[in-house]
Design a protein around this motif. Structure first.
Motif, PDB file in Angstrom:
ATOM      1  N   ALA A 153      -3.236   8.351  -4.054  1.00 46.53           N
ATOM      2  CA  ALA A 153      -2.478   9.421  -4.698  1.00 46.53           C
ATOM      3  C   ALA A 153      -3.391  10.483  -5.284  1.00 46.53           C
ATOM      4  CB  ALA A 153      -1.623   8.840  -5.819  1.00 46.53           C
ATOM      5  N   SER A 154      -2.812  11.673  -5.469  1.00 45.07           N
ATOM      6  CA  SER A 154      -3.514  12.735  -6.200  1.00 45.07           C
ATOM      7  C   SER A 154      -3.037  12.808  -7.639  1.00 45.07           C
ATOM      8  CB  SER A 154      -3.266  14.093  -5.534  1.00 45.07           C
ATOM      9  OG  SER A 154      -4.066  14.217  -4.394  1.00 45.07           O
ATOM     10  N   PHE A 155      -1.818  12.302  -7.871  1.00 40.49           N
ATOM     11  CA  PHE A 155      -1.250  12.340  -9.214  1.00 40.49           C
ATOM     12  C   PHE A 155      -0.553  11.022  -9.501  1.00 40.49           C
ATOM     13  CE2 PHE A 155      -1.289  16.745  -7.795  1.00 40.49           C
ATOM     14  CZ  PHE A 155      -1.924  17.360  -8.862  1.00 40.49           C
ATOM     15  N   LEU A 156      -0.485  10.666 -10.758  1.00 41.26           N
ATOM     16  CA  LEU A 156       0.403   9.579 -11.127  1.00 41.26           C
ATOM     17  C   LEU A 156       1.805  10.148 -11.146  1.00 41.26           C
ATOM     18  CD1 LEU A 156      -1.441   7.729 -14.029  1.00 41.26           C
ATOM     19  CD2 LEU A 156      -1.123   6.978 -11.660  1.00 41.26           C
ATOM     20  N   ASP A 157       2.745   9.438 -10.522  1.00 43.28           N
ATOM     21  CA  ASP A 157       4.141   9.845 -10.603  1.00 43.28           C
ATOM     22  C   ASP A 157       4.977   8.591 -10.830  1.00 43.28           C
ATOM     23  OD1 ASP A 157       4.392   8.563  -8.144  1.00 43.28           O
ATOM     24  OD2 ASP A 157       4.335  10.424  -6.987  1.00 43.28           O
ATOM     25  N   GLU A 158       6.279   8.712 -10.685  1.00 37.23           N
ATOM     26  CA  GLU A 158       7.152   7.578 -10.981  1.00 37.23           C
ATOM     27  C   GLU A 158       6.816   6.376 -10.099  1.00 37.23           C
ATOM     28  OE1 GLU A 158       8.046  10.697 -10.706  1.00 37.23           O
ATOM     29  OE2 GLU A 158       9.003  11.177 -12.603  1.00 37.23           O
ATOM     30  N   THR A 159       6.339   6.619  -8.875  1.00 29.42           N
ATOM     31  CA  THR A 159       6.015   5.523  -7.968  1.00 29.42           C
ATOM     32  C   THR A 159       4.593   5.024  -8.177  1.00 29.42           C
ATOM     33  OG1 THR A 159       7.464   6.555  -6.344  1.00 29.42           O
ATOM     34  CG2 THR A 159       6.019   4.810  -5.545  1.00 29.42           C
ATOM     35  N   THR A 160       3.638   5.950  -8.131  1.00 28.18           N
ATOM     36  CA  THR A 160       2.240   5.500  -8.171  1.00 28.18           C
ATOM     37  C   THR A 160       1.874   4.902  -9.523  1.00 28.18           C
ATOM     38  OG1 THR A 160       1.575   7.766  -8.680  1.00 28.18           O
ATOM     39  CG2 THR A 160       1.400   7.081  -6.398  1.00 28.18           C
ATOM     40  N   SER A 161       2.591   5.253 -10.576  1.00 31.62           N
ATOM     41  CA  SER A 161       2.227   4.698 -11.880  1.00 31.62           C
ATOM     42  C   SER A 161       2.617   3.216 -11.982  1.00 31.62           C
ATOM     43  CB  SER A 161       2.869   5.507 -13.007  1.00 31.62           C
ATOM     44  OG  SER A 161       4.251   5.490 -12.876  1.00 31.62           O
ATOM     45  N   GLN A 162       3.198   2.673 -10.921  1.00 35.75           N
ATOM     46  CA  GLN A 162       3.480   1.228 -10.930  1.00 35.75           C
ATOM     47  C   GLN A 162       2.382   0.425 -10.258  1.00 35.75           C
ATOM     48  OE1 GLN A 162       7.531   0.067 -10.015  1.00 35.75           O
ATOM     49  NE2 GLN A 162       8.085   2.218  -9.883  1.00 35.75           N
ATOM     50  N   ALA A 163       1.351   1.128  -9.779  1.00 33.62           N
ATOM     51  CA  ALA A 163       0.327   0.436  -9.004  1.00 33.62           C
ATOM     52  C   ALA A 163      -0.665  -0.310  -9.898  1.00 33.62           C
ATOM     53  CB  ALA A 163      -0.420   1.440  -8.140  1.00 33.62           C
ATOM     54  N   ASP A 164      -1.322  -1.304  -9.276  1.00 30.17           N
ATOM     55  CA  ASP A 164      -2.394  -2.020  -9.958  1.00 30.17           C
ATOM     56  C   ASP A 164      -3.719  -1.307  -9.735  1.00 30.17           C
ATOM     57  OD1 ASP A 164      -0.834  -4.458 -10.686  1.00 30.17           O
ATOM     58  OD2 ASP A 164      -0.604  -4.514  -8.507  1.00 30.17           O
ATOM     59  N   LEU A 165      -3.794  -0.657  -8.584  1.00 29.02           N
ATOM     60  CA  LEU A 165      -5.047   0.001  -8.209  1.00 29.02           C
ATOM     61  C   LEU A 165      -4.685   1.386  -7.690  1.00 29.02           C
ATOM     62  CD1 LEU A 165      -8.128  -0.229  -7.538  1.00 29.02           C
ATOM     63  CD2 LEU A 165      -7.420  -1.058  -5.281  1.00 29.02           C
ATOM     64  N   VAL A 166      -5.325   2.408  -8.255  1.00 27.15           N
ATOM     65  CA  VAL A 166      -5.019   3.767  -7.820  1.00 27.15           C
ATOM     66  C   VAL A 166      -6.252   4.381  -7.160  1.00 27.15           C
ATOM     67  CG1 VAL A 166      -4.243   6.052  -8.530  1.00 27.15           C
ATOM     68  CG2 VAL A 166      -3.363   4.027  -9.692  1.00 27.15           C
ATOM     69  N   LEU A 167      -6.082   4.809  -5.921  1.00 29.77           N
ATOM     70  CA  LEU A 167      -7.195   5.371  -5.161  1.00 29.77           C
ATOM     71  C   LEU A 167      -6.966   6.867  -4.975  1.00 29.77           C
ATOM     72  CD1 LEU A 167      -7.210   2.499  -2.522  1.00 29.77           C
ATOM     73  CD2 LEU A 167      -8.771   2.764  -4.445  1.00 29.77           C
TER      74      LEU A 167
ATOM     75  N   ILE B 189       0.869  -1.174   0.000  1.00 32.76           N
ATOM     76  CA  ILE B 189       0.000   0.000   0.000  1.00 32.76           C
ATOM     77  C   ILE B 189       0.906   1.224   0.000  1.00 32.76           C
ATOM     78  CG2 ILE B 189      -1.691   1.332   1.329  1.00 32.76           C
ATOM     79  CD1 ILE B 189      -2.825  -1.258   2.358  1.00 32.76           C
ATOM     80  N   LEU B 190       0.774   2.062  -1.031  1.00 30.77           N
ATOM     81  CA  LEU B 190       1.642   3.225  -1.170  1.00 30.77           C
ATOM     82  C   LEU B 190       0.834   4.502  -0.939  1.00 30.77           C
ATOM     83  CD1 LEU B 190       3.291   2.319  -4.601  1.00 30.77           C
ATOM     84  CD2 LEU B 190       4.076   1.638  -2.336  1.00 30.77           C
ATOM     85  N   SER B 191       1.507   5.495  -0.388  1.00 34.25           N
ATOM     86  CA  SER B 191       0.840   6.787  -0.273  1.00 34.25           C
ATOM     87  C   SER B 191       1.865   7.877  -0.045  1.00 34.25           C
ATOM     88  CB  SER B 191      -0.179   6.746   0.866  1.00 34.25           C
ATOM     89  OG  SER B 191      -0.131   7.900   1.637  1.00 34.25           O
ATOM     90  N   GLY B 192       1.514   9.103  -0.403  1.00 37.83           N
ATOM     91  CA  GLY B 192       2.344  10.245  -0.059  1.00 37.83           C
ATOM     92  C   GLY B 192       3.092  10.829  -1.221  1.00 37.83           C
ATOM     93  N   ALA B 193       3.654  12.028  -0.955  1.00 37.26           N
ATOM     94  CA  ALA B 193       4.268  12.812  -2.023  1.00 37.26           C
ATOM     95  C   ALA B 193       5.764  12.571  -2.153  1.00 37.26           C
ATOM     96  CB  ALA B 193       4.010  14.295  -1.770  1.00 37.26           C
ATOM     97  N   THR B 194       6.339  11.712  -1.326  1.00 31.62           N
ATOM     98  CA  THR B 194       7.800  11.632  -1.340  1.00 31.62           C
ATOM     99  C   THR B 194       8.347  10.708  -2.438  1.00 31.62           C
ATOM    100  OG1 THR B 194       7.774  10.020   0.450  1.00 31.62           O
ATOM    101  CG2 THR B 194       8.145  12.302   1.057  1.00 31.62           C
ATOM    102  N   ASN B 195       7.498  10.058  -3.165  1.00 30.27           N
ATOM    103  CA  ASN B 195       7.851   9.444  -4.441  1.00 30.27           C
ATOM    104  C   ASN B 195       9.186   8.682  -4.465  1.00 30.27           C
ATOM    105  OD1 ASN B 195       7.936   8.852  -7.168  1.00 30.27           O
ATOM    106  ND2 ASN B 195       7.806  10.978  -7.874  1.00 30.27           N
ATOM    107  N   PRO B 196       9.289   7.547  -3.746  1.00 28.55           N
ATOM    108  CA  PRO B 196      10.587   6.857  -3.631  1.00 28.55           C
ATOM    109  C   PRO B 196      11.200   6.448  -4.972  1.00 28.55           C
ATOM    110  CG  PRO B 196       8.801   5.558  -2.642  1.00 28.55           C
ATOM    111  CD  PRO B 196       8.254   6.925  -2.914  1.00 28.55           C
ATOM    112  N   ALA B 197      10.385   6.147  -5.969  1.00 30.10           N
ATOM    113  CA  ALA B 197      10.972   5.740  -7.251  1.00 30.10           C
ATOM    114  C   ALA B 197      11.747   6.892  -7.883  1.00 30.10           C
ATOM    115  CB  ALA B 197       9.884   5.257  -8.210  1.00 30.10           C
ATOM    116  N   PHE B 198      11.447   8.112  -7.465  1.00 28.84           N
ATOM    117  CA  PHE B 198      12.131   9.294  -7.991  1.00 28.84           C
ATOM    118  C   PHE B 198      13.242   9.765  -7.052  1.00 28.84           C
ATOM    119  CE2 PHE B 198      12.451  13.969  -8.312  1.00 28.84           C
ATOM    120  CZ  PHE B 198      12.702  14.126  -9.675  1.00 28.84           C
TER     121      PHE B 198
END
Ligand code: SF4
Ligand code: SF4
Lengths: 723, 232
Positions: A443-457, A412-421
């Motif tokens: 997430a509020s935006f797709l970024d380098e981390t969240t765009s790897q998710a299967d489900l975006v909330l 479960i991922l969340s937050g703006a600190t974007n570890p993939a970046f």
């Protein structure tokens, strides 16, 4: 005269309520900051109080709302952290709220993993997609749930912490690329308190900064910028003097009366040189401490320090004497010093100066307000609500290893600190993450981390959600409250709301641990609910009564002398002649601001560059390398290679190349993408977290882009007219 | 009471942070133009924070100079406008009537401080970013000149509130967005005609100077020099 006023009726997703049974009431009462006159006409604006979520400083904000839309964000004049002031990033949060690329509804992966192609779905479907694997994993192997977030404060942290505990997994990792690890351990060693101190700049007569960035990024930039202004100009007869040591003339350094450049990674040694002179010449107030340290400090005479740091011995002696004679004075370490490979040593050297000056607990000195006190009623859980501002690097590395080993079934991922970046690519975070069978991202935006998710909330922004917060410094014990100041613009759900509902679905321990119907109910229970104290607090923006946290002078009895460990930075000086100095961007912070056009177009204070990143070098160094202003270069470190444009900084040490962090996005939307390359890519995957960790070389490279700067269209002035 | 608005900019407090720039953009519906247009010198921001370098390493220094419209008492831009689009208002402010402007750009040409910006295009706010636009003022169309107004809409709002309550406007009640937000408190705004106002006191500071004073434009923006050393 205060009275309640029913204002916006908030709609929002009802689908969720259908599935989980009334977890969210449709009607809410919002409490305006300034009570409007009875004859309020439509179209008139009201102000609502909330908290800024653009960096971890936690400034209080008020939002001007007209016909249900946020029009402008200003600082909350009552808030102890920022007293009505706000930085550029805080004001730009409005653009995140109304961003064209903001995620407006739940989505499930429709293409291949990481392709970024998603199909919109309903909240019912989204939640069942989340619940099916959650239930299965809870029954079979609860420890294979990973929760990876930015540091969460207030009751959101409590909800997340309790959820994971009750679920049966201890794998809750919080990541902050500018975490204050080194400062925390230094303060533990010198002051006996593992926390961040409050620096009372406003009442100081002398300020020593060691690569300080307290005016631009740092721990609480608005708080300290305001205090800095007061230090300079609010007292009739005293103007605090400010001396800055560091490898680069930064925005903060430019404010100093005296900027003394030092070799990168030697800030702590300079501090020990100053301490040496203070003890040698009996200039310290804390003579007991001085006596105990005299032997250790004898290794740092100014002449030896000059050889190591490049700061002249007579400057060190003069500053030491001025500092000692102009008390109360403060020594403050910055991100540049703290994120060296030996950051804890440098910060401890700086903290030692505060101990020697005997300023702990005094006005104009450092003190350690007890943050946890605000949540003391939670006992051992208080740490969930007021976590130490750590980077979480060790836990992150551990999680990456475990992901790679297949230990996790759900992330479960969340937050703006974007570890993939923001993690060095050599840690291979993204590759490890891809080994997790199911990834859900809030997430509020797709970024380098969240765009790897299967489900975006999709989640509400800080302007659309309920919440509470306790700032890291400047809070005076005050708890900030946030409320949805506008009608939620999209079909969003906050992470605590979803966790509470999910816990209810799971039943058993999780349901018991999170016994509320919604996050709002959790906050109501905690703060006295509607009709009580909470209403007045919501109107003001929080509980800002008399300071509820005791100021503790630090205990200085057991000062441990900082020991430097030999951790040379990466790269052979012959092949990589320049030390790489990475710093948080004044406008984009850790990169989260890169998708906001206002921030991209705000000229950087030092280089005046817009819309793109750069590498700063001394003009003499550039001449030696045959580089001119604006030239393209390849920046090569032993770990990676990126391109950037050269720009001159006449106040940077000649053996340094400096780059701001924050640009170089590839999957953060059209405003952020393609604005240069990501300097995090140059970092080695070290044991401890360090940004000043490598040397680089520059080679001229033809680039298709140009660096645009906006200096002074009126022409160059004689600076002597201004000073 | 007579009103003469003025702004003081204390260079000893300004850190160059740029908060004023974004505050202004947010308050005044200022468009974002993008990298290519900035390169052509068409940035639309009404206040800029100029940065000057001086000296060489290791003695190099940087000084920041926030530059809004100077609201000159004897404004060189006003006299050259063929259609009186830029004029002096009742509070002594140098105001713009957008729908009178025919886009000759003479005013910008004649402004020694380079603070006027011209709409080379009809700027668009990609939806839904336009939700943020302030209802208190219009967006400007192609061919129109614009510049800092000392946030005249905020001044009006404060005046109206005072009038509704049947009193004089209080010191500090009307402040432009940049002054409101400036973290170190480098900016101060008020009525110099009121001898008790904070600004009237501040402008007695011996550090005061005005930009290009020799031109005789009589700017209403007054700067206070940076200081050296501890103590006053
Ligand atoms: S310092 Fe941080 S919390 Fe404060 S206004 Fe700026 S971004 Fe927001
Ligand atoms: S907000 Fe204040 S400190 Fe920051 S650049 Fe503007 S005038 Fe200077």
């Amino acid at each position: 005269m205060l009275h309640r006023r029913q204002f916006l009726k908030l709609g929002g997703a009802t689908a969720f309520a259908t599935l989980f049974g009334g977890c969210d009431k449709m009607q809410r009462t919002l409490i305006p900051f300034v009570i409007p006159p009875e004859n309020t006409t439509l179209g008139e604006a009201l102000w609502y109080a909330s908290v800024c979520g653009q960096c971890p400083a936690g400034c209080g904000i008020v939002v001007r709302v007209s016909e249900g839309r946020a029009k402008k964000i200003e600082g909350n004049p009552r808030h102890p952290v920022n007293r009505g002031r706000l930085c550029a990033r805080g004001q730009a949060a409005l653009q995140a709220l109304y961003h064209p690329e903001r995620l407006s509804r739940p989505m499930k992966l429709s293409g291949t993993r990481g392709s970024g192609t998603y199909a919109p779905i309903s909240w019912e479907e989204a939640l069942s997609l989340l619940m099916v694997p959650l239930k299965k994993v809870q029954a079979e192997a609860p420890a294979s749930l990973l929760m990876l977030t930015e540091p969460m404060r207030g009751h959101a942290g409590l909800v997340a912490g309790r959820f994971m505990k009750a679920f049966g997994s201890k794998h809750r990792v919080a990541w902050d690329p500018f975490g204050a690890d080194a400062m925390l351990s230094a303060n533990a060693a010198i002051h006996g308190i593992r926390d961040l101190p409050e620096h009372d700049l406003a009442n100081a007569r002398y300020l020593l900064s060691f690569s300080g960035d307290f005016l631009e990024t740092g721990i609480s930039p608005v708080h300290y910028a305001r205090a800095y202004g007061r230090m300079r100009g609010d007292r009739e007869t005293i103007r605090g003097k400010f001396v800055h040591f560091g490898p680069r003339l930064s925005m903060t350094a430019a404010a100093a009366d005296l900027f003394l450049p030092c070799t990168p990674g030697t800030e702590g040694i300079v501090a020990l040189g100053i301490a040496h002179v203070m003890v040698r010449d009996r200039l310290t107030a804390a003579s007991a401490v001085a006596g105990r340290l005299a032997d250790d400090l004898s290794a740092y005479p100014p002449e030896a320090v000059e050889r190591l740091t490049g700061v002249h011995a007579h400057d060190i002696a003069a500053v030491a004497e001025e500092f000692a004679r102009n008390q109360p004075g403060i020594a403050i370490p910055g991100t540049g010093a703290a994120t060296g490979p030996d950051g804890a040593f440098h910060c401890a050297g700086v903290a030692l100066l505060n101990a020697l000056a005997g300023n702990a607990g005094k006005p104009g000195g450092v003190s350690f307000p007890n943050r946890a006190l605000a949540f003391a009623r939670y006992g051992s859980e208080a740490a969930l609500l007021a976590p130490a501002p750590e980077s979480g690097y060790a836990a992150m590395r551990d999680a990456i290893d475990k992901m790679r080993g297949g230990a996790f079934r759900i992330a479960i991922l969340s937050g703006a600190t974007n570890p993939a970046f923001t993690l060095p690519p050599s840690l291979k975070f993204s590759e490890a993450l891809s080994k997790v069978p199911f990834i859900a991202a809030f997430a509020s935006f797709l970024d380098e981390t969240t765009s790897q998710a299967d489900l975006v909330l999709p989640v509400p922004t800080a302007l659309e959600a309920w919440g509470d917060d306790l700032a890291p410094v400047g809070h005076s014990g005050a708890v900030t409250l946030c409320q949805p100041v506008v009608v939620p613009f999209h079909d969003t759900r906050s992470m605590p709301d979803v966790l509470i509902a999910a816990a209810g679905e799971l039943g058993g321990k999780p349901a018991k641990a999170l016994p509320w119907g919604s996050f709002k109910e959790c906050l109501d229970k905690a703060y006295g609910g509607p009709g009580g104290q909470m209403e007045i607090a919501l109107q003001r923006g929080g509980f800002f009564g008399e300071s509820s946290s005791q100021r503790s002078g630090a205990r200085t009895g057991t000062v441990a002398f900082p020991k430097g460990t030999e951790r040379p930075i990466d790269g052979d000086p012959k092949a990589f002649p320049l030390a790489l100095h990475l710093y948080p961007s004044v406008t984009l912070y850790d990169g989260r601001g890169a998708n906001l056009p206002w921030l991209q177009e705000m000229p950087d204070p030092v280089t005046t560059a817009v819309w793109r990143n750069w590498v700063e070098v001394n003009p003499k160094t550039a001449a030696g390398l045959g580089l001119s202003e604006g030239d393209g270069v390849t920046v090569t470190s032993p770990s990676g290679k990126i391109t950037a444009h050269v720009t001159f900084n006449p106040g940077i040490a000649p053996d340094v190349a400096a780059m701001p962090l924050g640009q170089g996005h590839t999957r953060y939307g059209k405003t952020a993408n393609g604005r240069g390359e990501n300097p995090f890519a140059l970092l080695p995957a070290g044991e401890t977290y360090a940004l000043q960790a490598t040397r680089v070389s520059l080679t001229k490279t033809k680039l298709p882009t140009r660096l645009v700067r906006f200096a002074h269209p009126e022409g160059q002035w004689k600076i002597s007219n201004l000073m | 009471m007579e009103i003469k608005w003025a702004m003081a900019i204390d260079l000893d407090r300004c850190t160059g942070c740029g908060a004023c720039v974004v505050a202004c953009v947010a308050e005044n519906n200022i468009p974002v133009v993008g990298e290519a247009e900035v390169e052509k010198g068409r940035l639309m921001q009404w206040i800029r924070v100029a940065r000057y370098w001086e000296g060489e390493y290791p003695e190099a220094q940087a000084v920041y100079l926030p530059v809004p419209c100077m609201q000159c008492e004897r404004a060189p831009c006003e006299t050259v406008c063929p259609v009186y689009a830029t004029y002096h208002n009742e509070d002594g402010l140098n105001a713009m009537v957008y729908n009178r402007c025919v886009g000759t750009r003479y005013c910008a040409n004649n402004c020694p401080y380079s603070v006027r910006v011209f709409n080379w295009f009809d700027h668009v706010w990609e939806k839904p970013l336009d939700e943020q636009l302030s209802p208190d003022l219009t967006t400007r169309s192609r061919g129109v000149m614009e510049k800092c107004t000392f946030c005249i809409q905020r001044i009006r709002r404060a005046k109206e509130t005072a009038a509704e309550e049947g009193r004089e406007i209080r010191d500090g009640e009307a402040v432009p967005a940049c002054v409101q937000t400036c973290p170190p408190g480098a900016l101060l705004f008020g009525n110099v005609a009121d001898p008790h106002s904070e600004i009237a006191r501040k402008l007695k500071d011996p550090r005061r100077f005005r930009l290009m004073e020799h031109l005789g434009t009589e700017p209403r923006v007054v700067y206070l020099k940076r200081q050296k050393g501890a103590g006053r």
